[in-house]
Write a protein that holds these residues in place. Structure first.
Motif, PDB file in Angstrom:
ATOM      1  N   LYS A  28       0.817  -1.213   0.000  1.00 21.67           N
ATOM      2  CA  LYS A  28       0.000   0.000   0.000  1.00 21.67           C
ATOM      3  C   LYS A  28       0.850   1.262   0.000  1.00 21.67           C
ATOM      4  CE  LYS A  28      -2.840   0.002   3.391  1.00 21.67           C
ATOM      5  NZ  LYS A  28      -3.631  -0.618   4.483  1.00 21.67           N
ATOM      6  N   GLN A  29       1.899   1.242   0.772  1.00 23.68           N
ATOM      7  CA  GLN A  29       2.702   2.466   0.863  1.00 23.68           C
ATOM      8  C   GLN A  29       3.808   2.557  -0.186  1.00 23.68           C
ATOM      9  OE1 GLN A  29       4.251   2.648   4.885  1.00 23.68           O
ATOM     10  NE2 GLN A  29       6.115   1.606   4.292  1.00 23.68           N
ATOM     11  N   SER A  30       3.873   1.551  -1.051  1.00 27.14           N
ATOM     12  CA  SER A  30       4.852   1.621  -2.137  1.00 27.14           C
ATOM     13  C   SER A  30       4.226   2.363  -3.311  1.00 27.14           C
ATOM     14  CB  SER A  30       5.240   0.222  -2.610  1.00 27.14           C
ATOM     15  OG  SER A  30       5.868  -0.498  -1.572  1.00 27.14           O
ATOM     16  N   VAL A  31       5.049   3.049  -4.093  1.00 23.42           N
ATOM     17  CA  VAL A  31       4.523   3.672  -5.303  1.00 23.42           C
ATOM     18  C   VAL A  31       4.703   2.685  -6.456  1.00 23.42           C
ATOM     19  CG1 VAL A  31       4.936   6.017  -4.513  1.00 23.42           C
ATOM     20  CG2 VAL A  31       6.711   4.819  -5.802  1.00 23.42           C
ATOM     21  N   ALA A  32       3.949   2.915  -7.520  1.00 27.08           N
ATOM     22  CA  ALA A  32       3.945   1.981  -8.650  1.00 27.08           C
ATOM     23  C   ALA A  32       5.347   1.676  -9.171  1.00 27.08           C
ATOM     24  CB  ALA A  32       3.074   2.529  -9.765  1.00 27.08           C
ATOM     25  N   ASP A  33       6.181   2.690  -9.214  1.00 24.02           N
ATOM     26  CA  ASP A  33       7.534   2.489  -9.714  1.00 24.02           C
ATOM     27  C   ASP A  33       8.307   1.416  -8.955  1.00 24.02           C
ATOM     28  OD1 ASP A  33       8.319   3.867 -11.971  1.00 24.02           O
ATOM     29  OD2 ASP A  33       8.204   5.798 -10.918  1.00 24.02           O
ATOM     30  N   GLU A  34       8.117   1.404  -7.652  1.00 20.67           N
ATOM     31  CA  GLU A  34       8.842   0.446  -6.824  1.00 20.67           C
ATOM     32  C   GLU A  34       8.335  -0.981  -7.030  1.00 20.67           C
ATOM     33  OE1 GLU A  34       9.754   3.158  -2.919  1.00 20.67           O
ATOM     34  OE2 GLU A  34       7.672   2.584  -3.280  1.00 20.67           O
ATOM     35  N   LEU A  35       7.053  -1.072  -7.372  1.00 26.86           N
ATOM     36  CA  LEU A  35       6.436  -2.380  -7.533  1.00 26.86           C
ATOM     37  C   LEU A  35       6.561  -2.905  -8.963  1.00 26.86           C
ATOM     38  CD1 LEU A  35       5.509  -2.586  -4.712  1.00 26.86           C
ATOM     39  CD2 LEU A  35       3.338  -1.553  -5.378  1.00 26.86           C
ATOM     40  N   GLY A  71     -15.637 -11.172 -12.320  1.00 24.46           N
ATOM     41  CA  GLY A  71     -16.047 -11.470 -10.945  1.00 24.46           C
ATOM     42  C   GLY A  71     -16.401 -10.206 -10.179  1.00 24.46           C
ATOM     43  N   LYS A  72     -16.778 -10.407  -8.944  1.00 23.38           N
ATOM     44  CA  LYS A  72     -17.198  -9.278  -8.111  1.00 23.38           C
ATOM     45  C   LYS A  72     -16.029  -8.649  -7.365  1.00 23.38           C
ATOM     46  CE  LYS A  72     -20.619 -11.634  -5.970  1.00 23.38           C
ATOM     47  NZ  LYS A  72     -21.799 -11.800  -5.091  1.00 23.38           N
ATOM     48  N   PHE A  73     -15.125  -8.076  -8.104  1.00 30.79           N
ATOM     49  CA  PHE A  73     -14.000  -7.396  -7.440  1.00 30.79           C
ATOM     50  C   PHE A  73     -13.407  -6.359  -8.387  1.00 30.79           C
ATOM     51  CE2 PHE A  73     -10.669  -9.531  -9.850  1.00 30.79           C
ATOM     52  CZ  PHE A  73     -11.296 -10.698 -10.271  1.00 30.79           C
ATOM     53  N   GLY A  74     -12.472  -5.595  -7.865  1.00 28.22           N
ATOM     54  CA  GLY A  74     -11.802  -4.604  -8.697  1.00 28.22           C
ATOM     55  C   GLY A  74     -12.271  -3.185  -8.442  1.00 28.22           C
ATOM     56  N   PRO A  75     -11.595  -2.226  -9.040  1.00 24.00           N
ATOM     57  CA  PRO A  75     -11.919  -0.807  -8.870  1.00 24.00           C
ATOM     58  C   PRO A  75     -13.254  -0.446  -9.535  1.00 24.00           C
ATOM     59  CG  PRO A  75      -9.790  -1.107  -9.985  1.00 24.00           C
ATOM     60  CD  PRO A  75     -10.458  -2.427  -9.936  1.00 24.00           C
ATOM     61  N   GLU A 121      -1.293   1.327  -9.568  1.00 24.07           N
ATOM     62  CA  GLU A 121      -1.848   2.324  -8.648  1.00 24.07           C
ATOM     63  C   GLU A 121      -3.317   2.034  -8.340  1.00 24.07           C
ATOM     64  OE1 GLU A 121      -0.689   4.390  -6.683  1.00 24.07           O
ATOM     65  OE2 GLU A 121       1.367   4.545  -7.441  1.00 24.07           O
ATOM     66  N   LEU A 122      -4.002   1.563  -9.388  1.00 23.61           N
ATOM     67  CA  LEU A 122      -5.432   1.325  -9.268  1.00 23.61           C
ATOM     68  C   LEU A 122      -5.764   0.115  -8.376  1.00 23.61           C
ATOM     69  CD1 LEU A 122      -7.513   3.064 -10.626  1.00 23.61           C
ATOM     70  CD2 LEU A 122      -7.498   1.512 -12.597  1.00 23.61           C
ATOM     71  N   THR A 171       1.773 -11.695  -5.485  1.00 28.08           N
ATOM     72  CA  THR A 171       1.157 -12.597  -6.465  1.00 28.08           C
ATOM     73  C   THR A 171      -0.315 -12.250  -6.706  1.00 28.08           C
ATOM     74  OG1 THR A 171       0.897 -14.088  -4.593  1.00 28.08           O
ATOM     75  CG2 THR A 171       2.689 -14.571  -6.111  1.00 28.08           C
ATOM     76  N   ASP A 172      -0.919 -11.522  -5.792  1.00 36.31           N
ATOM     77  CA  ASP A 172      -2.311 -11.110  -5.976  1.00 36.31           C
ATOM     78  C   ASP A 172      -2.469 -10.157  -7.164  1.00 36.31           C
ATOM     79  OD1 ASP A 172      -3.029 -12.585  -3.762  1.00 36.31           O
ATOM     80  OD2 ASP A 172      -3.016 -10.874  -2.389  1.00 36.31           O
ATOM     81  N   PHE A 173      -1.355  -9.536  -7.547  1.00 36.21           N
ATOM     82  CA  PHE A 173      -1.439  -8.603  -8.665  1.00 36.21           C
ATOM     83  C   PHE A 173      -1.917  -9.282  -9.944  1.00 36.21           C
ATOM     84  CE2 PHE A 173       1.047  -5.525  -6.198  1.00 36.21           C
ATOM     85  CZ  PHE A 173       0.407  -4.357  -6.579  1.00 36.21           C
ATOM     86  N   TYR A 174      -1.685 -10.571 -10.030  1.00 32.96           N
ATOM     87  CA  TYR A 174      -2.143 -11.268 -11.230  1.00 32.96           C
ATOM     88  C   TYR A 174      -3.662 -11.189 -11.357  1.00 32.96           C
ATOM     89  CZ  TYR A 174      -3.396 -14.799 -14.602  1.00 32.96           C
ATOM     90  OH  TYR A 174      -3.962 -15.435 -15.668  1.00 32.96           O
ATOM     91  N   GLU A 175      -4.346 -11.767 -10.415  1.00 31.60           N
ATOM     92  CA  GLU A 175      -5.810 -11.785 -10.557  1.00 31.60           C
ATOM     93  C   GLU A 175      -6.442 -10.400 -10.442  1.00 31.60           C
ATOM     94  OE1 GLU A 175      -7.247 -12.830  -5.997  1.00 31.60           O
ATOM     95  OE2 GLU A 175      -8.261 -13.671  -7.743  1.00 31.60           O
ATOM     96  N   GLN A 176      -5.742  -9.501  -9.743  1.00 31.25           N
ATOM     97  CA  GLN A 176      -6.292  -8.158  -9.617  1.00 31.25           C
ATOM     98  C   GLN A 176      -6.073  -7.300 -10.867  1.00 31.25           C
ATOM     99  OE1 GLN A 176      -8.262  -6.967  -7.358  1.00 31.25           O
ATOM    100  NE2 GLN A 176      -8.154  -8.658  -5.884  1.00 31.25           N
ATOM    101  N   SER A 177      -5.216  -7.760 -11.753  1.00 29.12           N
ATOM    102  CA  SER A 177      -4.988  -6.917 -12.931  1.00 29.12           C
ATOM    103  C   SER A 177      -4.997  -7.611 -14.289  1.00 29.12           C
ATOM    104  CB  SER A 177      -3.686  -6.111 -12.771  1.00 29.12           C
ATOM    105  OG  SER A 177      -2.616  -6.981 -12.499  1.00 29.12           O
TER     106      SER A 177
END
Length: 511
Positions: free
Chosen positions: A357-364, A480-484, A390-391, A400-406
């Motif tokens: 959460k406290q990392s910026v996109a560049d770091e991730l 599915g029922k998730f996401g921004p 960021e979203l 690893t959650d970034f996969y399904e979240q994006s």
RNA sequence: GCCGCGUUGGUCAAGAGGUUAAGACGCCUCCCUUUCACGGAGGAAUCACGGGUUCGAGUCCCGUACGUGGUACCA
């Protein structure tokens, strides 16, 4: 005892026998923090004196783990330094000299007992009150050693290269005590300590001799190790006294153990409860047994270090999130706890989530890119990926959650949670979406506000509550029922993909 | 068995004789949000037990219980 004018030198001394677990990394961390805080040096020493347990690749694995954690040593077999060799096996010859010196001074003796002799001794002296007899003052005069044999016999045995070890001769009725940086005064009755082997039959030292000799030769000022070593501390204290003098001895700090859900933390616990135990993935080359690592599980090194630091230490305030630099600044050995801490995976994940959460996109970015690409997501636009990070980062606990979240920003969802909309689906809604696509197609602008405005106006016109249409739209775009926010997603994936996904789902829903 | 070390909610823990015994994780309720999260507001839950010492003990002392480590020519 502390040599104030000498530079702080600490060491982490693992044996290259397998994966590096939580407790090991924490020992590294406390060593590192203490060294950096005091402007000292952090040394990595490889304790490879047990040739039977040596595992190929284990040494390299340790370097990899330390590097990932950002806890690299100042001196090591790999990094060099002025106090080498940094591998104990390479110092083999000198251990014998120190052991011989102890024999000469009457503080140790040669023992010629075979494994069988020892087994017999244990069997013979075993009683209900003493289930594990030790090689100590009670039995040593009944064994085959330089205390019981004549000098001529000993000489002869030695000359004929008879296999033998060198054992410390524990004194009687002596209180052995020292001040531990964590436990304060600790003392032992010498009568309860056995005559530990110092030099093995293969000429290699045991840990007991090696740790003392090496700490001396490497000018170690503070020795941190796990609490499992506390009971053998009296042997080390005595060795220091006999060999180099107590005034030369480093200050000891026996770190509390990290426990698993039921007792000592083992790699079995990890497999059983579904959490990693090692810093990085490790496969034992002999057994092929695989143990999961925090890195591959999706932990950020900053979070891993942070959570480990807090397992047995805190700065006395409510602060829980610390960067490595902050830890270096705040760390104090006085605030390290005495008692062991049970590892809580839920809390560990919380630390990771906070760090994401406290990392910026560049770091991730590079990690996320790698995670997505490993799953065949093609990234062509890095800036686009950054905006996606960021979203969705607030929704990720593990990397690893970034996969399904994006993924759905890059390709249409593979599976659609049709059941979530089907029960309330009707002709009116179907018509709405058809018309919605037509209007989107006709629109010259493509941004979140425009999409949302078209959507809401049309809903009002059709007399359907927008809320009832948002879930279907989400399922169409995301699966599915998730996401921004849905309109944000539509904006990101673009006009063509949006219309396409709506139409595809419409077919399926109306089928 | 023997020896060492330890013991504040389920977990991590603050606390150094006088506090309504912090805080965090997890759990529960509510708000925000017609998704999932984030965020916000609340809630349940604790000083292992027994003796002392003291005007007063989570804090000091002694026992007991429990946990944990060691008891290898492993580290």
């Amino acid at each position: 005892m502390q040599k104030s004018n000498e530079k702080v030198r600490v060491r982490f001394a693992p044996s290259p026998t397998g994966g590096l677990h939580l407790g090991g990394v924490r020992t590294v961390l406390y060593n590192y923090l203490f060294a950096k805080k005091n402007g000292g040096k952090f040394i990595l020493r490889i304790e490879d004196t047990d040739q039977t347990r040596f595992v190929d690749g284990a040494e390299q694995y340790i370097y990899d783990c330390l590097k990932w954690c950002g806890l690299e040593p100042d001196e090591s077999p790999l990094h060099g330094g002025d106090y080498g060799p940094y591998r104990q096996s390479e110092r083999k010859a000198s251990y014998r000299e120190y052991a011989e010196q102890l024999v000469k001074n009457g503080n140790a003796y040669y023992a010629f007992d075979t494994t069988q002799d020892l087994e017999e001794m244990r069997a013979n002296f075993k009683t209900d009150l003493n289930p594990s007899p030790q090689y100590d003052a009670h039995v040593r005069m009944k064994m085959k050693n330089s205390l019981t044999l004549s000098p001529e016999e000993v000489d002869n045995l030695l000359k004929t290269n008879t296999p033998h070890v060198i054992r410390i001769k524990m004194p009687s009725n002596e209180m052995i005590s020292f001040t531990d940086m964590i436990h304060q005064e600790v003392s032992f009755d010498s009568n309860t300590v056995d005559d530990k082997v110092l030099l093995k039959a293969d000429g290699m030292p045991t840990y007991h001799l090696a740790v003392v000799v090496d700490d001396y030769l490497m000018k170690i000022t503070h020795a941190f190790r796990g609490e499992e070593w506390l009971s053998s501390a009296p042997v080390h204290i005595l060795l220091w006294k006999y060999l180099f003098g107590l005034d030369q001895m480093p200050q000891w700090a026996h770190l509390p153990l990290i426990l698993g859900p039921n007792g000592k933390l083992s790699k079995r616990d990890g497999a059983k409860f579904g959490f990693p135990v090692y810093a990085m993935n490790w496969t034992d080359p002999r057994s092929n047994e695989f143990t999961e690592g925090f890195k591959e599980k999706g932990f950020l090194p900053s979070a891993f270090v942070n959570l480990l630091a807090l397992l047995g230490w805190n700065d006395g305030t409510e602060k829980e999130l610390f960067s490595l630099d902050e830890l270096i600044h705040q760390f104090s050995i006085e605030r390290v706890h005495k008692s062991g801490a049970k590892f809580d995976y839920e809390k560990a994940k919380w630390f990771n989530q906070e760090w994401i959460k406290q990392s910026v996109a560049d770091e991730l970015l590079s990690d996320v890119k790698q995670i997505l690409e490993a799953k065949d997501v093609i990234i062509t636009d890095v800036d686009f990926l950054k905006s996606i990070i960021e979203l969705v980062k607030d929704r990720c606990v593990l990397m690893t959650d970034f996969y399904e979240q994006s993924v759905y920003f890059f390709k249409a969802p593979q599976t659609l949670d049709i059941e979530a909309v089907k029960p309330k689906w009707n002709k009116a809604k179907s018509d709405f979406f058809s018309e919605f696509c037509t209007q989107l197609e006709a629109s010259n602008d493509w941004d979140t506000i425009t999409i949302e405005t078209i959507f809401k106006n049309l809903a009002t016109e059709k007399n359907i509550k927008p809320g009832e249409l948002q879930l279907p739209m989400r399922i169409m775009l995301v699966g599915g029922k998730f996401g921004p926010a849905v309109f944000e997603i539509a904006n990101k994936i673009g006009k063509a993909a949006t219309i396409n996904r709506i139409n595809t789902t419409l077919v399926e829903l109306n089928h």
